[in-house]
Structure formats: structure tokens, C-alpha cells
Design a protein around this motif. Structure first.
Motif, PDB file in Angstrom:
ATOM      1  N   HIS A 199      -4.258  -0.649  -1.626  1.00 48.80           N
ATOM      2  CA  HIS A 199      -4.864  -1.090  -0.459  1.00 48.80           C
ATOM      3  C   HIS A 199      -5.571  -2.478  -0.634  1.00 48.80           C
ATOM      4  O   HIS A 199      -6.576  -2.691  -1.425  1.00 48.80           O
ATOM      5  N   ASP A 210      -7.750  -2.284   8.814  1.00 50.89           N
ATOM      6  CA  ASP A 210      -8.338  -1.834   7.660  1.00 50.89           C
ATOM      7  C   ASP A 210      -8.371  -2.674   6.828  1.00 50.89           C
ATOM      8  O   ASP A 210      -8.460  -2.660   5.618  1.00 50.89           O
ATOM      9  N   LEU A 211      -8.119  -4.190   7.411  1.00 59.86           N
ATOM     10  CA  LEU A 211      -8.010  -5.383   6.164  1.00 59.86           C
ATOM     11  C   LEU A 211      -9.223  -6.274   6.166  1.00 59.86           C
ATOM     12  O   LEU A 211      -9.337  -7.095   5.470  1.00 59.86           O
ATOM     13  N   VAL A 220      -8.373  -5.107  -4.383  1.00 60.74           N
ATOM     14  CA  VAL A 220      -7.427  -4.050  -4.516  1.00 60.74           C
ATOM     15  C   VAL A 220      -7.736  -3.230  -5.483  1.00 60.74           C
ATOM     16  O   VAL A 220      -7.741  -3.542  -6.843  1.00 60.74           O
ATOM     17  N   ASN A 221      -7.679  -1.962  -5.290  1.00 55.29           N
ATOM     18  CA  ASN A 221      -8.059  -0.799  -6.385  1.00 55.29           C
ATOM     19  C   ASN A 221      -9.286  -1.183  -7.103  1.00 55.29           C
ATOM     20  O   ASN A 221      -9.177  -1.046  -8.522  1.00 55.29           O
ATOM     21  N   ASN A 273      -0.659  -3.465  12.324  1.00 53.57           N
ATOM     22  CA  ASN A 273      -1.094  -2.464  11.439  1.00 53.57           C
ATOM     23  C   ASN A 273      -2.101  -3.474  10.737  1.00 53.57           C
ATOM     24  O   ASN A 273      -1.888  -4.088   9.752  1.00 53.57           O
ATOM     25  N   GLU A 331      -8.122  -5.552   0.884  1.00 49.05           N
ATOM     26  CA  GLU A 331      -9.153  -5.665   1.908  1.00 49.05           C
ATOM     27  C   GLU A 331      -9.920  -6.911   1.818  1.00 49.05           C
ATOM     28  O   GLU A 331     -10.333  -7.339   0.339  1.00 49.05           O
ATOM     29  N   THR A 377       1.720  -6.811   7.161  1.00 48.92           N
ATOM     30  CA  THR A 377       1.444  -5.619   7.043  1.00 48.92           C
ATOM     31  C   THR A 377       2.270  -4.465   8.262  1.00 48.92           C
ATOM     32  O   THR A 377       2.058  -3.482   8.231  1.00 48.92           O
ATOM     33  N   GLN A 401       0.911  -1.195  -0.052  1.00 54.50           N
ATOM     34  CA  GLN A 401      -0.046   0.127   0.040  1.00 54.50           C
ATOM     35  C   GLN A 401       0.757   1.334  -0.010  1.00 54.50           C
ATOM     36  O   GLN A 401       0.411   2.249  -0.664  1.00 54.50           O
ATOM     37  N   ARG A 402       2.031   1.102   0.525  1.00 56.89           N
ATOM     38  CA  ARG A 402       2.690   2.492   0.758  1.00 56.89           C
ATOM     39  C   ARG A 402       4.085   2.736   0.078  1.00 56.89           C
ATOM     40  O   ARG A 402       4.497   3.180  -0.647  1.00 56.89           O
TER      41      ARG A 402
END
Length: 444
Positions: free
Chosen positions: A109, A263-264, A120-121, A260, A111, A134, A34-35
Motif C-alpha cells: 500500500h 487512503d493515499l 510502502v511497507n 479509490n 501513502e 488506483t 496493493q492488491r
């Protein structure tokens, strides 16, 4: 909709370990990040820390050789530019390495939609197995003015060195920042809510490190904590529970991290989560048998260190390919504090040995008069070895010195391989390198 054998969520060192090993076994693998490719270790942790440390250690060595008078200051701008280049190159190599090994890197991201699918996207991806890697995020503080406090990772990415800075915490990261910043010319205050610094390391060696940092102007305050921060960025005033007040240009928090995982949408994947992270068993398997977790996001009885995340990732990568069916077993633990000087340890700790004198004896070696350390003006160099009274074998060691980590790594090999003095003396090391010192260390 794309389908893979294994999807790894997290492109840091733990996720990379799992992805590379699974791909090596012929699996189709995707890695979602994600980052930042490389994760915290590469972007805001060990990688930038080592680059910055290299610059300030060179400055420290120059001062030791020539005296502090008229020594040029650390060129922070040039040093941070080099850091940025190294970090950028390392991040790019992470992604390229995935591609070169047939792994699909995806930025975005992730989920969970259910136990076999993620989004994702806007795209749905399906896999037989998932590995969650993560990591963790900095712990947020709840006190007036907390928005003016930066996380420790911000220091390792900063381009301007504050003249005065305050560090919250007394762990490995806090002491690394203190060593780097003070050698670069900053006035450093470190504050800890209790009297425990560098938990797990021998108190006497920790005291020696604090005394050495004090010579560089680092002030360590125990049994106190911040209650309020006021002012503007770059011009801050702090107030503590004990009534202390001082001005500082920046505050960096090194008070731990949180898994972290929020938000998964792990509930949709039937993955159990505790307040400390994802619950895993001795196979690093979550409550869902097709989903695994490694690194800082997983609840394990291991330190949150990069080498553990990599080891766990490789283990899971093999497990997914059914090349191993035994619980994870860790090698001998070795760790280091990259301050100035450094602290390092391996195996049974000195502190634990002091509490169990019936089973362990301590053997101290003053290294300050050895050539390896004299040439670096390392008058604090010391080694403490832990000896099992029954077997007579060395089972642990701790060291302080500018090259403590190198020495401990040598000892880790000797201890883990159960090398005897006879075997050691049948081995040639280049003389007069540090390895040649082992001849005199490994025996009484």
C-alpha cells in the motif's frame, strides 16, 4: 531509501500504460500494486468476463445449430477453472512484463508523505513524478440487509452459478452478467430504479437486446429498487419500493463505482480531490504539477473504460518524457456491451442523431439476411449508421448482433480514416468473411 524518476501507483491497465511508456523513454520506473496485478480489468472485469462469455456463446451457438432439446448444459466448473487459469496467467504476465522492461514492481500500500515521497511497507520511496492509477471500487449500498449483496466483480470470480440471481443496475456490466448467467441456465432478474437502460445506446436497439434476453428467461424490472434484503447467503428474499417480493440465491450490484483515492493521503501531496475523484486538467495533471492521474480515479469527461485508461496512461508516459506537449486528444470512441447478443457503437450515437435531425440522417441496414449472420441464426442483426447531412460522411454507427463488436471495429477504422467508397472498393478482403460485407454497407 530508493529513488526513481517516476513512480506509478496502481498496477492495472492504466498504470501499466504509463509505466511501460515512461520506461521506454529511459526513465527509472517503479509500479506499486496493493492488491492484484492487472487491476480490476484483469481480475474482476473484462478478462474473466470474456472467458466466461466464450463458453456460454459456444453453448448458445450449439443450441442454435441443433435446437435446445438434449443440449448438454454449460459446464460451469470447467469454464470457471479455465477462467481462473487465464486470469492467473495474465496477472503473472503483467508483473513479468514490468520486470522484463526494467520496471521495479512493488507489492504493498502506497501513502504520500509529501509531494515527492511515498511510504510502502515501511520504506520511503522518492520520485520526481508520480502517476496515480488506483482505479475505482464498487459503490456501497445503504439498505437493510446490504451485507448480503455482492459486487458485480464477485460474479466474474464465482465458482458456483446460482440457480436464481438478481442484478441491480442496467448498465454494461449488468447486461453482461444477465447474458452469461441466463445462457448458463440461471433465472435472472434485473432491476433498475428508472427506465434508462444502457445509457448512450439507441433505445430501439436496447429494446431488441432486452427482448432477446427475455427469451432466455431474463426479467427486467424498471422504475423500482430494492429496499430490503433478508435471509441467509444462498437463500435470500428481496423487497422493493414498489412492493414486489421474490426469492433469489444471490444479488449482484452493478450500480457504479467510486474513485479509490481516500487512503493515499493526497492532502500531504497537495493534490485536490472532489467527490468524483482526483481533479485533473487537459494534460491529466493534478493540482500538484509533478503528480498525474489516469483511469477511473481521475475526473475526466470520458467513459470509465479500460481502453481510455490505457490511452491516458500512454499519454502521460510520453508527457513525462517531454515527447509530447499538447493536451490529450482522444480518438473516435468505440464501445460494446458483451451480452447475448452484443451491442456496439462508434462515433456519434444514434440517440444523439435522433435529437438533431437537422444535422444527421440515419441509415438502417437489416443484416439478418446476410450470409455472415444467417449462418449464425442471427435474426436480430441490425446496423444503424449516422450520416452527416452536409458532408454525406458516415460519422457514427450502432449495431446489434452476435458479432456486433467486430463489425463496429471495422467501421471505426473506416470512419476515423475517412475512407471513401472508392478507396474501400480498391481494397481486397478475404471472401466471404465479415470484412467483405463492408462493400455493401459503406454505400447506399
Amino acid at each position: 531509501m530508493r529513488t526513481f524518476k517516476t513512480i506509478v501507483i496502481g498496477g492495472g491497465v492504466g498504470g501499466a500504460g504509463a509505466a511501460m511508456r515512461a520506461a521506454a523513454h529511459g526513465q527509472s520506473v517503479a509500479v506499486i500494486e496493493q492488491r492484484d496485478w492487472g487491476g480490476t480489468t484483469v481480475t474482476r472485469g473484462s478478462t474473466p468476463k470474456k472467458v466466461l462469455l466464450g463458453g456460454v456463446e459456444a453453448h448458445h451457438a450449439y443450441c442454435e445449430q441443433n435446437g435446445p432439446v438434449n443440449v448438454p448444459p454449460v459446464n460451469w466448473s470447467r469454464l470457471t477453472a479455465h477462467r481462473d487459469a487465464v486470469v492467473s496467467q495474465t496477472q503473472e504476465r503483467f508483473k513479468q512484463r514490468f520486470q522484463a522492461n526494467g520496471i521495479t514492481p512493488i507489492e504493498g500500500h502506497a501513502e504520500f508523505l509529501n509531494s515527492r515521497q511515498i511510504r510502502v511497507n515501511g520504506e520511503t520511496l522518492t520520485a520526481e513524478n508520480f502517476v496515480i492509477a488506483t482505479g475505482a471500487r464498487p459503490r456501497e449500498l445503504a439498505l437493510p440487509g446490504s451485507q448480503l449483496i455482492d459486487h458485480s466483480g464477485s460474479f466474474f470470480r464465482s465458482h458456483a452459478l446460482p440457480k436464481r440471481l438478481t442484478i441491480l443496475g442496467a448498465g454494461v456490466i449488468a447486461f453482461a452478467i444477465a447474458g452469461i448467467a441466463s445462457e448458463a441456465g440461471a433465472a435472472v432478474t434485473l432491476i433498475q430504479h428508472n427506465r434508462v437502460a444502457l445509457r448512450g445506446f439507441d433505445a430501439e436497439l436496447v429494446a431488441a437486446l432486452i427482448a432477446s434476453l427475455a427469451k432466455q428467461g431474463v426479467q427486467v424490472i424498471f422504475d423500482d429498487e430494492l429496499t430490503q434484503v433478508t435471509g441467509q447467503p444462498g437463500d435470500l428474499q428481496v423487497t422493493t419500493k414498489g412492493g414486489r417480493q421474490w426469492s433469489t440465491n444471490a444479488i449482484y450490484s452493478a450500480l457504479g463505482r467510486l474513485a479509490n483515492v481516500e487512503d493515499l493521503n493526497l492532502k500531504a501531496a497537495q493534490v485536490a480531490v472532489t467527490a468524483h475523484g482526483i481533479q485533473v486538467d487537459e494534460y491529466l495533471q493534478t493540482s500538484n504539477p509533478h503528480i498525474f492521474a489516469v483511469g477511473d480515479c481521475a475526473v475526466t469527461a470520458t467513459p470509465n473504460l479500460a481502453n481510455y485508461a490505457v490511452f491516458q496512461g500512454k499519454y502521460v508516459g510520453d508527457l513525462l518524457a517531454a515527447t509530447t506537449e499538447f493536451p490529450i486528444k482522444y480518438p473516435l470512441q468505440a464501445s460494446a456491451v458483451f451480452s447475448i447478443p452484443r451491442l456496439a457503437q462508434v462515433g456519434t450515437g444514434v440517440a444523439a442523431a435522433r435529437q438533431d435531425s437537422n444535422h444527421y440522417a440515419l441509415r438502417s441496414v437489416n443484416l439478418s439476411q446476410w450470409l455472415t449472420y444467417q449462418r449464425h441464426y442471427d435474426d436480430r442483426a441490425k446496423l444503424v449508421m449516422v450520416v452527416n447531412r452536409q458532408s454525406g460522411q458516415v460519422v457514427g454507427a450502432e449495431a446489434i448482433g452476435y458479432q456486433a463488436d467486430v463489425l463496429i471495429n471495422y467501421l471505426a477504422l473506416l470512419i476515423q480514416q475517412h475512407i471513401t467508397p472508392e478507396q474501400l472498393h480498391d481494397t481486397f478482403f478475404a471472401y466471404p468473411s465479415m470484412a467483405a460485407d463492408l462493400y455493401g454497407i459503406w454505400t447506399d
